[in-house]
Design a protein around this motif. Structure first.
Motif, PDB file in Angstrom:
ATOM      1  N   UNK A 119       0.833  -1.201   0.000  1.00 20.63           N
ATOM      2  CA  UNK A 119       0.000   0.000   0.000  1.00 20.63           C
ATOM      3  C   UNK A 119       0.866   1.249   0.000  1.00 20.63           C
ATOM      4  N   UNK A 120       0.478   2.183  -0.825  1.00 20.57           N
ATOM      5  CA  UNK A 120       1.139   3.490  -0.870  1.00 20.57           C
ATOM      6  C   UNK A 120       0.075   4.528  -0.557  1.00 20.57           C
ATOM      7  N   UNK A 121       0.318   5.325   0.446  1.00 17.36           N
ATOM      8  CA  UNK A 121      -0.618   6.380   0.820  1.00 17.36           C
ATOM      9  C   UNK A 121      -0.065   7.717   0.345  1.00 17.36           C
ATOM     10  N   UNK A 122      -0.874   8.400  -0.440  1.00 19.06           N
ATOM     11  CA  UNK A 122      -0.474   9.675  -1.025  1.00 19.06           C
ATOM     12  C   UNK A 122      -1.392  10.760  -0.498  1.00 19.06           C
ATOM     13  N   UNK A 123      -0.808  11.783   0.065  1.00 19.94           N
ATOM     14  CA  UNK A 123      -1.568  12.955   0.496  1.00 19.94           C
ATOM     15  C   UNK A 123      -1.759  13.836  -0.739  1.00 19.94           C
ATOM     16  N   UNK A 124      -2.899  13.659  -1.381  1.00 25.62           N
ATOM     17  CA  UNK A 124      -3.165  14.313  -2.655  1.00 25.62           C
ATOM     18  C   UNK A 124      -3.930  15.612  -2.462  1.00 25.62           C
ATOM     19  N   UNK A 125      -3.702  16.539  -3.345  1.00 26.78           N
ATOM     20  CA  UNK A 125      -4.465  17.780  -3.346  1.00 26.78           C
ATOM     21  C   UNK A 125      -5.661  17.625  -4.280  1.00 26.78           C
ATOM     22  N   UNK A 126      -6.654  18.450  -4.103  1.00 32.25           N
ATOM     23  CA  UNK A 126      -7.812  18.432  -4.987  1.00 32.25           C
ATOM     24  C   UNK A 126      -7.377  18.695  -6.415  1.00 32.25           C
ATOM     25  N   UNK A 127      -6.515  19.685  -6.601  1.00 31.01           N
ATOM     26  CA  UNK A 127      -6.027  20.004  -7.949  1.00 31.01           C
ATOM     27  C   UNK A 127      -5.247  18.830  -8.541  1.00 31.01           C
ATOM     28  N   UNK A 128      -4.445  18.172  -7.730  1.00 35.12           N
ATOM     29  CA  UNK A 128      -3.664  17.031  -8.199  1.00 35.12           C
ATOM     30  C   UNK A 128      -4.544  15.874  -8.633  1.00 35.12           C
ATOM     31  N   UNK A 129      -5.615  15.617  -7.890  1.00 40.32           N
ATOM     32  CA  UNK A 129      -6.540  14.532  -8.247  1.00 40.32           C
ATOM     33  C   UNK A 129      -7.332  14.868  -9.509  1.00 40.32           C
ATOM     34  N   UNK A 130      -7.712  16.118  -9.642  1.00 44.35           N
ATOM     35  CA  UNK A 130      -8.422  16.526 -10.866  1.00 44.35           C
ATOM     36  C   UNK A 130      -7.504  16.418 -12.078  1.00 44.35           C
ATOM     37  N   UNK A 131      -6.259  16.832 -11.914  1.00 48.03           N
ATOM     38  CA  UNK A 131      -5.305  16.729 -13.010  1.00 48.03           C
ATOM     39  C   UNK A 131      -5.052  15.264 -13.374  1.00 48.03           C
ATOM     40  N   UNK A 132      -4.925  14.416 -12.370  1.00 43.42           N
ATOM     41  CA  UNK A 132      -4.724  12.981 -12.617  1.00 43.42           C
ATOM     42  C   UNK A 132      -5.917  12.398 -13.376  1.00 43.42           C
ATOM     43  N   UNK A 133      -7.131  12.800 -12.994  1.00 41.76           N
ATOM     44  CA  UNK A 133      -8.336  12.323 -13.685  1.00 41.76           C
ATOM     45  C   UNK A 133      -8.327  12.759 -15.145  1.00 41.76           C
ATOM     46  N   UNK A 134      -7.978  14.007 -15.397  1.00 35.10           N
ATOM     47  CA  UNK A 134      -7.924  14.511 -16.772  1.00 35.10           C
ATOM     48  C   UNK A 134      -6.871  13.762 -17.588  1.00 35.10           C
ATOM     49  N   UNK A 135      -5.707  13.543 -16.995  1.00 36.57           N
ATOM     50  CA  UNK A 135      -4.631  12.814 -17.682  1.00 36.57           C
ATOM     51  C   UNK A 135      -5.071  11.389 -18.003  1.00 36.57           C
ATOM     52  N   UNK A 136      -5.706  10.725 -17.041  1.00 34.31           N
ATOM     53  CA  UNK A 136      -6.141   9.336 -17.243  1.00 34.31           C
ATOM     54  C   UNK A 136      -7.182   9.259 -18.354  1.00 34.31           C
ATOM     55  N   UNK A 137      -8.099  10.209 -18.363  1.00 32.96           N
ATOM     56  CA  UNK A 137      -9.133  10.235 -19.399  1.00 32.96           C
ATOM     57  C   UNK A 137      -8.499  10.393 -20.788  1.00 32.96           C
ATOM     58  N   UNK A 138      -7.527  11.277 -20.912  1.00 28.57           N
ATOM     59  CA  UNK A 138      -6.824  11.450 -22.193  1.00 28.57           C
ATOM     60  C   UNK A 138      -6.064  10.186 -22.580  1.00 28.57           C
ATOM     61  N   UNK A 139      -5.450   9.546 -21.604  1.00 21.47           N
ATOM     62  CA  UNK A 139      -4.674   8.333 -21.850  1.00 21.47           C
ATOM     63  C   UNK A 139      -5.547   7.191 -22.378  1.00 21.47           C
ATOM     64  N   UNK A 140      -6.796   7.149 -21.941  1.00 19.49           N
ATOM     65  CA  UNK A 140      -7.704   6.063 -22.341  1.00 19.49           C
ATOM     66  C   UNK A 140      -8.411   6.317 -23.682  1.00 19.49           C
ATOM     67  N   UNK A 141      -8.352   7.533 -24.174  1.00 21.79           N
ATOM     68  CA  UNK A 141      -9.072   7.879 -25.406  1.00 21.79           C
ATOM     69  C   UNK A 141      -8.784   6.933 -26.581  1.00 21.79           C
ATOM     70  N   UNK A 142      -7.535   6.479 -26.775  1.00 16.63           N
ATOM     71  CA  UNK A 142      -7.273   5.573 -27.906  1.00 16.63           C
ATOM     72  C   UNK A 142      -7.746   4.131 -27.680  1.00 16.63           C
ATOM     73  N   UNK A 143      -8.346   3.846 -26.516  1.00 23.29           N
ATOM     74  CA  UNK A 143      -8.688   2.465 -26.175  1.00 23.29           C
ATOM     75  C   UNK A 143     -10.172   2.294 -25.843  1.00 23.29           C
ATOM     76  N   UNK A 144     -11.036   2.410 -26.845  1.00 17.34           N
ATOM     77  CA  UNK A 144     -12.468   2.192 -26.565  1.00 17.34           C
ATOM     78  C   UNK A 144     -12.727   0.707 -26.295  1.00 17.34           C
ATOM     79  N   UNK A 145     -13.868   0.441 -25.668  1.00 15.73           N
ATOM     80  CA  UNK A 145     -14.283  -0.964 -25.510  1.00 15.73           C
ATOM     81  C   UNK A 145     -14.517  -1.536 -26.896  1.00 15.73           C
ATOM     82  N   UNK A 146     -14.060  -2.770 -27.067  1.00 17.21           N
ATOM     83  CA  UNK A 146     -14.207  -3.404 -28.388  1.00 17.21           C
ATOM     84  C   UNK A 146     -15.212  -4.550 -28.311  1.00 17.21           C
TER      85      UNK A 146
END
Length: 146
Positions: A119-146
């Motif tokens: 387990x890794x515990x990260x003290x995340x900021x709201x801005x950091x979590x929102x940025x991570x969500x945006x990055x993850x969403x962009x990363x998944x764009x080329x991989x739709x469900x098939x």
């Protein structure tokens, strides 16, 4: 996606489908190979494993936004997947726990320790979590469900 604080850093990316050609199987067609780079005070390591289905991977974005307070809090605090390699939890106070086991566990862990995970515990900021969500969403764009 990058989750980080002053002691920990976890970078996750969807790299490719496990099987390049879809054959009409809802599982085999949709496994994503996830690459991870992890840094903790105990050491650094990386992993590559087909551990998330496309639909599972898409659950992470709203979960991160909820953990950061950007969406209603009806999102569960724990996020688990079919393969136990990667999971997430949060306390609602900015503390995000990433659980890495099996192929994603630190290389200095052996046998049963790898299965039990790390387990890794990260003290995340709201801005950091929102940025991570945006990055993850962009990363998944080329991989739709098939």
């Amino acid at each position: 996606m990058l989750l980080t604080d002053h002691e920990h850093r976890i970078k996750l990316r969807a790299l490719r489908y496990q099987f390049p050609v879809a054959i009409g199987d809802p599982y085999d067609d949709n496994w994503l190979v996830i690459g991870g780079e992890v840094t903790t005070p105990e050491g650094s390591w990386s992993f590559t494993d087909p551990c998330l289905l496309t639909d599972e991977a898409r659950q992470i974005t709203p979960w991160l936004r909820a953990a950061g307070g950007a969406t209603p809090t009806d999102t569960p605090s724990d996020l688990h997947f079919l393969e136990p390699v990667l999971s997430f939890s949060h306390t609602g106070s900015g503390l995000v726990r990433v659980h890495l086991s099996h192929e994603a566990a630190p290389p200095w862990r052996d046998g049963e320790e790898r299965l039990n995970g790390y387990d890794i515990e990260i003290k995340a900021t709201t801005a950091g979590l929102r940025q991570a969500a945006d990055e993850w969403e962009r990363c998944l764009a080329p991989f739709p469900s098939r």
